[in-house]
Enzyme design. Structure first.
Site, PDB file in Angstrom:
ATOM      1  CE  LYS A 129      -1.683   7.931   1.530  1.00  0.00           C
ATOM      2  NZ  LYS A 129      -2.598   6.847   1.835  1.00  0.00           N
ATOM      3  CG  LEU A 130       6.136  15.240   1.709  1.00  0.00           C
ATOM      4  CD1 LEU A 130       7.039  14.445   2.640  1.00  0.00           C
ATOM      5  CD2 LEU A 130       6.982  16.048   0.727  1.00  0.00           C
ATOM      6  CG  ASP A 131      -0.693  14.451   0.744  1.00  0.00           C
ATOM      7  OD1 ASP A 131       0.112  13.555   0.399  1.00  0.00           O
ATOM      8  OD2 ASP A 131      -1.915  14.248   0.822  1.00  0.00           O
ATOM      9  N   GLY A 155       1.516   3.060  -2.494  1.00  0.00           N
ATOM     10  CA  GLY A 155       1.103   3.977  -3.558  1.00  0.00           C
ATOM     11  C   GLY A 155       1.684   3.544  -4.904  1.00  0.00           C
ATOM     12  CE  LYS A 156       2.526  -2.310  -4.320  1.00  0.00           C
ATOM     13  NZ  LYS A 156       2.171  -1.959  -2.921  1.00  0.00           N
ATOM     14  N   GLY A 157       0.267   1.773  -7.222  1.00  0.00           N
ATOM     15  CA  GLY A 157      -0.714   1.980  -8.295  1.00  0.00           C
ATOM     16  C   GLY A 157      -0.626   3.379  -8.849  1.00  0.00           C
ATOM     17  CB  THR A 198      -7.356  -0.870  -1.665  1.00  0.00           C
ATOM     18  OG1 THR A 198      -6.482   0.195  -1.329  1.00  0.00           O
ATOM     19  CG2 THR A 198      -8.103  -0.531  -2.928  1.00  0.00           C
ATOM     20  N   GLY A 208      -4.494  -4.303  -3.702  1.00  0.00           N
ATOM     21  CA  GLY A 208      -5.471  -3.270  -4.033  1.00  0.00           C
ATOM     22  C   GLY A 208      -4.692  -2.045  -4.436  1.00  0.00           C
ATOM     23  CG  HIS A 209      -2.099  -1.999  -6.973  1.00  0.00           C
ATOM     24  ND1 HIS A 209      -1.274  -2.621  -7.869  1.00  0.00           N
ATOM     25  CD2 HIS A 209      -1.777  -2.500  -5.762  1.00  0.00           C
ATOM     26  CE1 HIS A 209      -0.493  -3.472  -7.215  1.00  0.00           C
ATOM     27  NE2 HIS A 209      -0.787  -3.419  -5.932  1.00  0.00           N
ATOM     28  NE  ARG A 216      -7.243  -6.824   6.736  1.00  0.00           N
ATOM     29  CZ  ARG A 216      -6.269  -7.723   6.650  1.00  0.00           C
ATOM     30  NH1 ARG A 216      -5.981  -8.486   7.692  1.00  0.00           N
ATOM     31  NH2 ARG A 216      -5.575  -7.861   5.547  1.00  0.00           N
ATOM     32  N   PRO A 217      -8.571  -1.122   9.046  1.00  0.00           N
ATOM     33  CG  PRO A 217      -8.946  -0.686  11.303  1.00  0.00           C
ATOM     34  CD  PRO A 217      -9.432  -1.515  10.159  1.00  0.00           C
ATOM     35  CG  ASP A 235      -1.907  -1.147   1.208  1.00  0.00           C
ATOM     36  OD1 ASP A 235      -2.272  -1.602   0.108  1.00  0.00           O
ATOM     37  OD2 ASP A 235      -2.270  -1.610   2.304  1.00  0.00           O
ATOM     38  CD  GLN A 277       0.901  -8.809  -2.681  1.00  0.00           C
ATOM     39  OE1 GLN A 277       1.547  -9.386  -3.533  1.00  0.00           O
ATOM     40  NE2 GLN A 277      -0.381  -8.583  -2.825  1.00  0.00           N
TER      41      GLN A 277
HETATM   42  P1  GDP Z   1      -0.664   0.327  -3.538  1.00  0.00           P
HETATM   43  O1  GDP Z   1      -1.237  -0.947  -3.050  1.00  0.00           O
HETATM   44  O2  GDP Z   1       0.801   0.447  -3.271  1.00  0.00           O
HETATM   45  O3  GDP Z   1      -1.002   0.627  -4.972  1.00  0.00           O
HETATM   46  O4  GDP Z   1      -1.357   1.484  -2.668  1.00  0.00           O
HETATM   47  P2  GDP Z   1      -2.935   1.602  -2.333  1.00  0.00           P
HETATM   48  O5  GDP Z   1      -3.601   2.115  -3.543  1.00  0.00           O
HETATM   49  O6  GDP Z   1      -3.446   0.369  -1.706  1.00  0.00           O
HETATM   50  O7  GDP Z   1      -2.892   2.666  -1.169  1.00  0.00           O
HETATM   51  C1  GDP Z   1      -2.419   3.954  -1.355  1.00  0.00           C
HETATM   52  C2  GDP Z   1      -3.573   4.941  -1.078  1.00  0.00           C
HETATM   53  O8  GDP Z   1      -3.059   6.253  -0.948  1.00  0.00           O
HETATM   54  C3  GDP Z   1      -4.575   5.031  -2.229  1.00  0.00           C
HETATM   55  O9  GDP Z   1      -5.821   5.308  -1.686  1.00  0.00           O
HETATM   56  C4  GDP Z   1      -4.060   6.191  -3.066  1.00  0.00           C
HETATM   57  O10 GDP Z   1      -5.091   6.846  -3.791  1.00  0.00           O
HETATM   58  C5  GDP Z   1      -3.526   7.096  -1.996  1.00  0.00           C
HETATM   59  N1  GDP Z   1      -2.352   7.895  -2.382  1.00  0.00           N
HETATM   60  C6  GDP Z   1      -1.319   7.560  -3.188  1.00  0.00           C
HETATM   61  N2  GDP Z   1      -0.391   8.533  -3.182  1.00  0.00           N
HETATM   62  C7  GDP Z   1      -0.855   9.499  -2.353  1.00  0.00           C
HETATM   63  C8  GDP Z   1      -0.328  10.743  -1.891  1.00  0.00           C
HETATM   64  O11 GDP Z   1       0.760  11.166  -2.252  1.00  0.00           O
HETATM   65  N3  GDP Z   1      -1.093  11.456  -1.007  1.00  0.00           N
HETATM   66  C9  GDP Z   1      -2.308  11.016  -0.569  1.00  0.00           C
HETATM   67  N4  GDP Z   1      -2.971  11.762   0.298  1.00  0.00           N
HETATM   68  N5  GDP Z   1      -2.822   9.842  -0.973  1.00  0.00           N
HETATM   69  C10 GDP Z   1      -2.101   9.091  -1.841  1.00  0.00           C
HETATM   70  P1  IMO Z   2      -0.816  -4.158  -2.245  1.00  0.00           P
HETATM   71  O1  IMO Z   2      -0.395  -4.682  -3.590  1.00  0.00           O
HETATM   72  C1  IMO Z   2      -0.968  -4.567   2.093  1.00  0.00           C
HETATM   73  C2  IMO Z   2      -0.837  -8.645   3.691  1.00  0.00           C
HETATM   74  C3  IMO Z   2      -2.063  -9.121   4.435  1.00  0.00           C
HETATM   75  C4  IMO Z   2      -1.425 -10.071   5.438  1.00  0.00           C
HETATM   76  C5  IMO Z   2      -0.307 -10.714   4.627  1.00  0.00           C
HETATM   77  C6  IMO Z   2      -0.670 -12.057   4.028  1.00  0.00           C
HETATM   78  O2  IMO Z   2      -2.110  -3.440  -2.254  1.00  0.00           O
HETATM   79  O3  IMO Z   2       0.295  -3.392  -1.617  1.00  0.00           O
HETATM   80  P2  IMO Z   2      -2.224 -12.772   1.989  1.00  0.00           P
HETATM   81  O4  IMO Z   2      -3.683 -12.536   1.750  1.00  0.00           O
HETATM   82  O5  IMO Z   2      -1.333 -12.198   0.944  1.00  0.00           O
HETATM   83  O6  IMO Z   2      -1.910 -14.202   2.285  1.00  0.00           O
HETATM   84  O7  IMO Z   2      -1.929 -11.972   3.364  1.00  0.00           O
HETATM   85  O8  IMO Z   2      -0.013  -9.794   3.582  1.00  0.00           O
HETATM   86  N1  IMO Z   2      -1.058  -8.137   2.329  1.00  0.00           N
HETATM   87  C7  IMO Z   2      -1.048  -6.840   1.996  1.00  0.00           C
HETATM   88  N2  IMO Z   2      -0.942  -5.735   2.750  1.00  0.00           N
HETATM   89  N3  IMO Z   2      -1.045  -4.452   0.746  1.00  0.00           N
HETATM   90  C8  IMO Z   2      -1.123  -5.547  -0.042  1.00  0.00           C
HETATM   91  O9  IMO Z   2      -1.081  -5.485  -1.380  1.00  0.00           O
HETATM   92  C9  IMO Z   2      -1.174  -6.819   0.576  1.00  0.00           C
HETATM   93  N4  IMO Z   2      -1.278  -8.078   0.118  1.00  0.00           N
HETATM   94  C10 IMO Z   2      -1.196  -8.867   1.189  1.00  0.00           C
HETATM   95  O10 IMO Z   2      -2.729  -8.063   5.054  1.00  0.00           O
HETATM   96  O11 IMO Z   2      -0.830  -9.339   6.479  1.00  0.00           O
HETATM   97 MG    MG Z   3      -2.795  -1.597  -1.827  1.00  0.00          MG
END
Ligand code: GDP
Ligand code: IMO
Ligand code: MG
Length: 419
Positions: free
Chosen positions: A326-328, A15-17, A294, A40-41, A298-299, A13, A219
């Site tokens: 997410k520097l903001d 911010g790879k997406g 995403t 979840g991206h 979960r929190p 999570d 991940q």
């Molecule tokens: P990923 O799994 O690495 O692709 O990241 P996620 O999409 O699961 O989580 C990143 C969350 O932060 C998403 O809701 C993005 O829209 C948001 N996001 C990404 N970059 C930024 C940023 O620079 N600032 C803020 N406020 N949100 C961001």
């Molecule tokens: P993205 O691509 C954050 C975590 C789960 C759990 C552990 C194992 O959005 O960054 P799994 O279902 O893979 O067997 O769960 O890995 N986990 C992630 N946490 N972002 C993800 O993907 C994750 N994919 C798995 O919460 O701790």
């Molecule tokens: Mg994610």
């Protein structure tokens, strides 16, 4: 023209997406090489939000998207995602590698049953990821090429169900029958057939023709099945090595590896988190950063930026450039901290210990920074307040890796590219 790799350097999570979408304008092909719909991206463009679990984020820009051999494909989720893109008027150009593993209904049941009966829960996404990759290693998996050929699929299913029935009955759960599974998956089997291909060759040919290839990790490094905080990890390899084996390309196919890290750190699920925060500050960051999963909602657990983690991730993956996101979210917090070393048994550590039990005992050593207020828009590095530049400079100096992308909002436009 070699490929660019985007990897998460923390617990996912990062911010790879968003970063992949930002870079995708210059790419011809975007390839996912690990994980499944545990990912979840999120991509936000002009106020519109796209959430991807399987298809690479390059789909927003109508790029050729590939799911390589290292991906675990839930066919129903893939079909839904294709439909979502079509509803958005996107032209879906997709290739799924013949070798990619299929997530079956019994994988999802097993994932849930194992979590429910475990003393120490991993906190998986319950998407069947672990059992699916376990089947790949045990050679009882079903691959995409077999899945989309209904006769072969039936045959494989018959053979594999013998084991699965036994496995599930140990948890007191009935395994779905062959008929039930076929009923659930037959539609996807027919509809996904058209996407079958050899991603390893597609990428090789593209690189030969001088086209730009972008590789999207799912991940983060500390969820890696070998190098993460085992057993609190996922079951694939979100690493440079994982990209090579998860696509079927050679080391010299890679041009640069971009490591993505939040300006702080989050984790969803169990496992050690050395810089974890509790209380009001964690809540403030969680709310401001919308730190809720995403995939599962979960929190997310919140902590300060941990450079010990990034140092280890950078070393093992050969990170050439950093993207800090997410520097903001840190804007307006009075005092900030960055962990640059761990304390363990009176010693100072600069790398994450190989033994997870030791990681659990590490204490963070912090440097404190003055907070900053970010302006609404950044056009150049000089637009950043001096305190923010100091914060970022410390990261670069400690890791000896330049920051090339600064993200300061979820939208594509909230991105500063540093030359
Ligand atoms: P990923 O799994 O690495 O692709 O990241 P996620 O999409 O699961 O989580 C990143 C969350 O932060 C998403 O809701 C993005 O829209 C948001 N996001 C990404 N970059 C930024 C940023 O620079 N600032 C803020 N406020 N949100 C961001
Ligand atoms: P993205 O691509 C954050 C975590 C789960 C759990 C552990 C194992 O959005 O960054 P799994 O279902 O893979 O067997 O769960 O890995 N986990 C992630 N946490 N972002 C993800 O993907 C994750 N994919 C798995 O919460 O701790
Ligand atoms: Mg994610």
């Amino acid at each position: 023209m070699p490929a660019t790799l985007v990897l998460g350097m923390q617990f996912g999570d990062e911010g790879k997406g968003k970063v992949v979408d930002f870079l995708a304008s210059k790419a011809d092909i975007v390839v996912r090489f690990n994980g499944g719909n545990n990912a979840g991206h999120t991509v936000v463009v002009a106020g519109k939000t796209y959430k991807f679990h399987l298809i690479p984020s390059g789909a927003v820009q109508d790029k050729l998207c590939c799911l390589a051999s290292g991906v675990a494909v839930n066919p129903k989720v893939l079909l839904e995602e294709i439909k979502m893109l079509q509803r958005e008027g996107k032209e879906v150009r997709l290739i799924v590698d013949a070798r990619a593993q299929i997530i079956m209904p019994y994988h999802i049941l097993l994932d849930g049953a194992k979590e429910a009966s475990a003393n120490k829960k991993i906190g998986t996404t319950k998407r069947g990821i672990g059992p699916c990759y376990a089947d790949r290693a045990a050679r009882t998996g079903i691959r995409f090429a077999e899945f989309v050929d209904l006769e072969r699929f039936k045959e494989r299913l018959k053979a594999v169900l013998l084991f699965k029935q036994k496995e599930l009955s140990a948890y007191g759960i009935n395994c779905p029958s062959e008929e039930e599974i076929l009923k659930e998956y037959e539609n996807a089997c027919r509809k996904l057939r058209q996407y079958l291909g050899d991603v390893s060759l597609v990428v090789r040919d593209a690189l030969k023709e001088g086209r730009q290839v972008l590789l999207e990790g799912a991940q983060g490094f500390f969820l890696d099945n070998d190098f993460g905080t085992y057993p609190y990890v996922t079951s694939s390899h979100p690493t440079t090595g994982g990209a090579l084996t998860g696509i079927g390309i050679a080391h010299n196919a890679l041009d640069r590896a971009i490591g993505v890290a939040k300006a702080y750190c989050t984790r969803v699920g169990s496992g050690p988190f050395v810089t974890e925060l509790a209380g009001e500050l964690a809540d403030t960051i969680r709310e401001k950063g919308k730190e809720y999963g995403t995939t599962t909602g979960r929190p997310r657990r919140i902590g300060w930026l941990d450079l010990v983690m990034l140092r280890t991730a950078s070393r093992i993956n050969g990170i050439d450039e950093l993207a800090i996101t997410k520097l903001d979210v840190l804007s307006g917090i009075e005092k900030l901290k960055i962990c640059y070393a761990y304390k363990l048994d009176g010693k100072e550590l600069k790398e994450v210990p190989a033994d997870t039990a030791l990681v659990e005992r590490c204490k963070p050593i912090y440097k404190e920074f003055e907070g900053f207020e970010l302006p609404a828009e950044l056009k150049k590095l000089g637009d950043l307040p001096a305190q923010a530049r100091e914060y970022l400079k410390f990261i670069e100096t400690e890791l000896n890796v330049p920051i090339k992308i600064i993200s300061y909002g979820p939208g594509r436009k909230d991105t500063l590219l540093i030359d």
